[in-house]
Write a protein that holds these residues in place. Structure first.
Motif, PDB file in Angstrom:
ATOM      1  N   TYR A 120       0.798  -1.234   0.000  1.00 55.42           N
ATOM      2  CA  TYR A 120       0.000   0.000   0.000  1.00 55.42           C
ATOM      3  C   TYR A 120       0.830   1.283   0.000  1.00 55.42           C
ATOM      4  O   TYR A 120       0.265   2.358  -0.168  1.00 55.42           O
ATOM      5  N   VAL A 121       2.152   1.192   0.159  1.00 56.09           N
ATOM      6  CA  VAL A 121       2.958   2.401  -0.062  1.00 56.09           C
ATOM      7  C   VAL A 121       2.859   2.800  -1.534  1.00 56.09           C
ATOM      8  O   VAL A 121       3.186   3.923  -1.897  1.00 56.09           O
ATOM      9  N   GLN A 122       2.382   1.873  -2.378  1.00 53.17           N
ATOM     10  CA  GLN A 122       2.299   2.138  -3.817  1.00 53.17           C
ATOM     11  C   GLN A 122       0.955   2.719  -4.246  1.00 53.17           C
ATOM     12  O   GLN A 122       0.719   2.898  -5.446  1.00 53.17           O
ATOM     13  N   SER A 123       0.067   2.995  -3.298  1.00 48.79           N
ATOM     14  CA  SER A 123      -1.256   3.514  -3.663  1.00 48.79           C
ATOM     15  C   SER A 123      -1.141   4.748  -4.555  1.00 48.79           C
ATOM     16  O   SER A 123      -0.354   5.646  -4.254  1.00 48.79           O
ATOM     17  N   TRP A 124      -1.941   4.784  -5.601  1.00 41.81           N
ATOM     18  CA  TRP A 124      -1.981   5.936  -6.518  1.00 41.81           C
ATOM     19  C   TRP A 124      -3.064   6.870  -6.001  1.00 41.81           C
ATOM     20  O   TRP A 124      -4.228   6.748  -6.369  1.00 41.81           O
ATOM     21  N   LEU A 125      -2.672   7.755  -5.088  1.00 47.19           N
ATOM     22  CA  LEU A 125      -3.664   8.640  -4.471  1.00 47.19           C
ATOM     23  C   LEU A 125      -3.864   9.855  -5.375  1.00 47.19           C
ATOM     24  O   LEU A 125      -2.922  10.606  -5.627  1.00 47.19           O
ATOM     25  N   PRO A 126      -5.079  10.052  -5.876  1.00 48.26           N
ATOM     26  CA  PRO A 126      -5.306  11.110  -6.867  1.00 48.26           C
ATOM     27  C   PRO A 126      -4.812  12.485  -6.423  1.00 48.26           C
ATOM     28  O   PRO A 126      -4.220  13.211  -7.222  1.00 48.26           O
ATOM     29  N   VAL A 127      -5.053  12.843  -5.168  1.00 43.56           N
ATOM     30  CA  VAL A 127      -4.653  14.187  -4.726  1.00 43.56           C
ATOM     31  C   VAL A 127      -3.133  14.339  -4.804  1.00 43.56           C
ATOM     32  O   VAL A 127      -2.610  15.352  -5.288  1.00 43.56           O
ATOM     33  N   HIS A 128      -2.416  13.327  -4.363  1.00 41.25           N
ATOM     34  CA  HIS A 128      -0.956  13.414  -4.380  1.00 41.25           C
ATOM     35  C   HIS A 128      -0.423  13.372  -5.809  1.00 41.25           C
ATOM     36  O   HIS A 128       0.566  14.024  -6.137  1.00 41.25           O
ATOM     37  N   GLN A 129      -1.104  12.631  -6.654  1.00 41.28           N
ATOM     38  CA  GLN A 129      -0.687  12.576  -8.057  1.00 41.28           C
ATOM     39  C   GLN A 129      -0.894  13.928  -8.743  1.00 41.28           C
ATOM     40  O   GLN A 129      -0.083  14.337  -9.568  1.00 41.28           O
ATOM     41  N   ILE A 130      -1.966  14.611  -8.383  1.00 40.65           N
ATOM     42  CA  ILE A 130      -2.199  15.952  -8.950  1.00 40.65           C
ATOM     43  C   ILE A 130      -1.047  16.875  -8.540  1.00 40.65           C
ATOM     44  O   ILE A 130      -0.466  17.572  -9.371  1.00 40.65           O
ATOM     45  N   TYR A 131      -0.688  16.829  -7.242  1.00 40.94           N
ATOM     46  CA  TYR A 131       0.379  17.720  -6.774  1.00 40.94           C
ATOM     47  C   TYR A 131       1.756  17.321  -7.329  1.00 40.94           C
ATOM     48  O   TYR A 131       2.667  18.133  -7.365  1.00 40.94           O
ATOM     49  N   GLN A 132       1.900  16.096  -7.743  1.00 43.86           N
ATOM     50  CA  GLN A 132       3.167  15.703  -8.375  1.00 43.86           C
ATOM     51  C   GLN A 132       3.196  16.120  -9.851  1.00 43.86           C
ATOM     52  O   GLN A 132       4.211  15.947 -10.528  1.00 43.86           O
ATOM     53  N   GLY A 133       2.071  16.605 -10.348  1.00 45.99           N
ATOM     54  CA  GLY A 133       2.035  17.058 -11.738  1.00 45.99           C
ATOM     55  C   GLY A 133       1.757  15.934 -12.724  1.00 45.99           C
ATOM     56  O   GLY A 133       2.010  16.070 -13.924  1.00 45.99           O
ATOM     57  N   ASN A 134       1.181  14.827 -12.234  1.00 47.35           N
ATOM     58  CA  ASN A 134       0.963  13.674 -13.110  1.00 47.35           C
ATOM     59  C   ASN A 134      -0.445  13.613 -13.699  1.00 47.35           C
ATOM     60  O   ASN A 134      -0.795  12.623 -14.342  1.00 47.35           O
ATOM     61  N   CYS A 135      -1.265  14.636 -13.465  1.00 53.22           N
ATOM     62  CA  CYS A 135      -2.653  14.577 -13.919  1.00 53.22           C
ATOM     63  C   CYS A 135      -2.984  15.723 -14.867  1.00 53.22           C
ATOM     64  O   CYS A 135      -4.003  16.410 -14.734  1.00 53.22           O
ATOM     65  N   PHE A 136      -2.099  15.942 -15.824  1.00 52.31           N
ATOM     66  CA  PHE A 136      -2.372  16.903 -16.904  1.00 52.31           C
ATOM     67  C   PHE A 136      -2.315  16.149 -18.222  1.00 52.31           C
ATOM     68  O   PHE A 136      -1.644  15.118 -18.324  1.00 52.31           O
TER      69      PHE A 136
END
Lengths: 520, 120
Positions: A452-468
């Motif tokens: 579960y350290v690998q969870s793709w958490l949408p909020v954190h992914q947005i802040y990493q810049g991966n959701c554009f």
């Protein structure tokens, strides 16, 4: 091949012989390669199977019977869908708010049917017992059929209403759809025994009545005959899946006493994960159906407290007890739907369905169904929101929420014994902090943190810049990251999501039907 | 046991390591007894941000639509770091206040308990 000999009628097999040949006759032990290398995934979970022949499919379904039944159901379903379309059945539903339940279903549930198809196909490959393998393969075909009939049925609504245009694209991206997606992917990335315990038993057997029943009776109550029909078409499969789920668990438990603690841990885990997933159903029942069937609280009492209690009583002879934290779920039954609806009201500008505040008559219903909580905790909040909206200041929350590392739901759940305090739990692991909404979710993490350290958490992914979208340049002046995320999700901004009262869906409904867009 | 896996010694990649946030770190902020904003917030912040900036600019902006926000008396606020009460130094950075990546900061505002006392 049984090519008939000239002049002789081929022998017709009895159902029993047919089933035996299919599930036993087609199995063999490999000799060129060791069985453990042909079936490398059915031992690492620690489950011991001594005799696969003890597996009995209660339905003893054979391929010819299967094609016949399913073919008949398909013909009926598509005839009804045709009639529904020709008669503009979409305008006979209670009002356009109802369509939002279909948006939730199509984006959040139909992709799970497809995921189940994949999961059972994998389980079918990985079990070395032919009986279990055949049962899993048949369920894989059922699930594919469900995904397909749902898409075909609901696609008609896509011609008239917003938010139904690209559900598979959204399923892989949208923040709240990561809740069902991560649930299923957790099961699919486990071994085959955990997968069937999670999906066939914990979901199909223990919890499915709380998913399927509310959507299908909701559809019936609200005049959606198309959805009712695919519901019926899937129902006989569902009862087969439920029975299979119970047989799976009994089979595993009877094979070896060492299996019992492993299965109990899975039941604890998958009860809790399934229950968290049902949060979406709870709010659908209490808030999204213009004509309500029963409250979430009542459904929980009937389908879990009573039926579930009886089931676990039955299983106690195997040494199985009620799933851990079931009492927490029962404590939450008076709050779950209200907290969830409030959360979507906060973030509906980033959702593909609309939200709204209940009308007076609906608030009255909520007070009656939830006498302990609604007037005290939720009515003041909702009335404030309604006043703000009437002043032209509809409340939206513009900051992304903190998510639970396991269920991926925003952290809006409250302490089991205090509905006014958010429930916070955390663990430290490999010099990082991880946060959870509940003891149930924290336990799951603590048992398998490397997963579960690998969870793709949408909020954190947005802040990493991966959701554009590809090619997006965040450095251009006036860049609006959250708007870009909605484009990445495939939303039609300004049409999908946001306040129902202001929506094109409502305006079109009133224009096309001459009926009010919401009950007074 | 850290995971039940096919290969012995299996490990997973931590998806949310601080290095992935372009020089920032995540901070979670929750306002006790104010559930109109449905869940705690998650924001990216520079680790050298002075704690005082949270009070002066960031937190009031996050909760701008709440009628209690303008009434907060910051001198009376009770701060919790991962659930434990602590006394932050407004002049020092988040890091020096013990708030690292994915820290949880909660605050209680005595005398303010949400819309009509409903903890909303």
């Amino acid at each position: 091949m049984n090519t008939p000999l000239a002049g002789k009628r081929p022998k017709t097999l009895s159902l029993k012989e047919n089933y035996a040949l299919l599930t036993r006759g087609l199995g063999w032990n490999t000799t060129y390669e060791p069985m453990d290398e042909v079936f490398p995934q059915d031992k690492f979970e620690g489950i011991k199977i001594h005799d696969w022949n003890k597996w009995e499919d209660p339905f003893r379904l054979t391929m010819d019977a299967y094609w016949k039944y399913q073919g008949e159901k398909e013909r009926k379903l598509y005839a009804i869908i045709d009639a529904f379309q020709q008669n503009n059945g979409q305008f006979n539903v209670s009002d356009a708010r109802y369509i939002n339940t279909l948006k939730l279903f199509l984006t959040g549930v139909s992709p799970l049917e497809y995921a189940a198809h994949r999961g059972f196909a994998m389980a079918g490959r990985n079990f070395r017992g032919a009986g279990a393998s055949i049962a899993a393969q048949m369920q894989a075909i059922d699930e594919l059929r469900h995904a397909q009939t749902q898409a075909h049925t609901i696609s008609h609504y896509n011609k008239f209403f917003n938010g139904l245009h690209d559900y598979m694209h959204m399923y892989d991206r949208v923040w709240y759809l990561s809740v069902p997606k991560s649930y299923f992917e957790d099961a699919m990335t486990a071994g085959p025994f955990e997968f069937v315990t999670a999906i066939s038993f914990s979901f199909e057997y223990v919890l499915t009545n709380l998913l399927f029943m509310p959507f299908m009776s909701g559809a019936a109550f609200n005049g959606d005959m198309a959805t009712v029909t695919f519901g019926f078409s899937a129902q006989s499969d569902e009862s087969r899946h439920m029975t299979l789920g119970l047989e799976v668990v009994k089979f595993i438990l009877e094979q070896d006493p060492g299996n019992i603690p492993i299965v109990q841990r899975w039941l604890d885990k998958w009860f809790w994960r399934g229950y968290r997933l049902l949060t979406l159903v709870a709010m659908m029942m209490d808030y999204m159906l213009p004509k309500r069937v029963m409250s979430w609280g009542e459904a929980w009492e009937m389908y879990f407290e009573q039926n579930g209690g009886a089931l676990f009583n039955d299983l106690s002879r195997y040494g199985i007890r009620m799933p851990k934290y079931h009492e927490v779920a029962t404590k939450e039954k008076d709050r779950l739907s209200h907290d969830a609806w409030g959360a979507f009201y906060n973030y509906t500008h980033a959702a593909v369905f609309h939200t709204w505040m209940p009308e007076d008559s609906e608030m009255k219903w909520l007070s009656e169904k939830y006498p302990k909580t609604f007037d005290k905790l939720y009515r003041p909040r909702f009335e404030f929101w309604r006043e703000q909206q009437q002043k032209g200041q509809r409340f939206y929350n513009n900051t992304l929420p903190m998510l639970c590392q396991i269920c991926q739901v925003p952290m809006f759940f409250t302490e089991p014994d205090d509905p006014t305090k958010i429930c916070y739990r955390e663990s430290d692991y490999r010099d990082n902090k991880f946060h959870f909404c509940s003891d149930g979710c924290k336990d799951i993490f603590d048992h398998e943190p490397e997963k579960y350290v690998q969870s793709w958490l949408p909020v954190h992914q947005i802040y990493q810049g991966n959701c554009f979208r590809p090619g997006t340049d965040p450095s251009v002046p006036g860049f609006d990251p959250l708007l870009e995320v909605l484009h990445y999700y495939g939303f039609h901004v300004g049409e999908d999501g946001g306040e129902y009262q202001d929506s094109p869906d409502r305006k079109n409904w009133e224009l096309w039907t001459g009926k009010p867009g919401a009950a007074a | 046991m850290s995971v039940v896996a096919l290969s012995p010694g299996y490990t997973g990649e931590i998806k949310d390591r601080v290095e992935n946030f372009h020089g920032k770190q995540l901070l979670f902020i929750g306002w006790e007894d104010h559930l109109m904003y449905c869940a705690p917030m998650c924001i990216p912040v520079p680790p050298d941000l002075p704690f005082g900036a949270l009070i002066a600019e960031i937190i009031p902006g996050l909760y701008a639509a709440h009628p209690d926000t303008a009434k907060i008396d910051w001198s009376r606020v009770v701060w919790l770091r991962s659930g434990e009460a602590f006394a932050p130094d407004a002049a020092k950075s988040l890091t020096d206040n013990g708030l690292g990546h994915k820290a949880l900061l909660r605050f209680r505002t005595p005398g303010l308990d949400g819309i009509n006392g409903s903890c909303s």
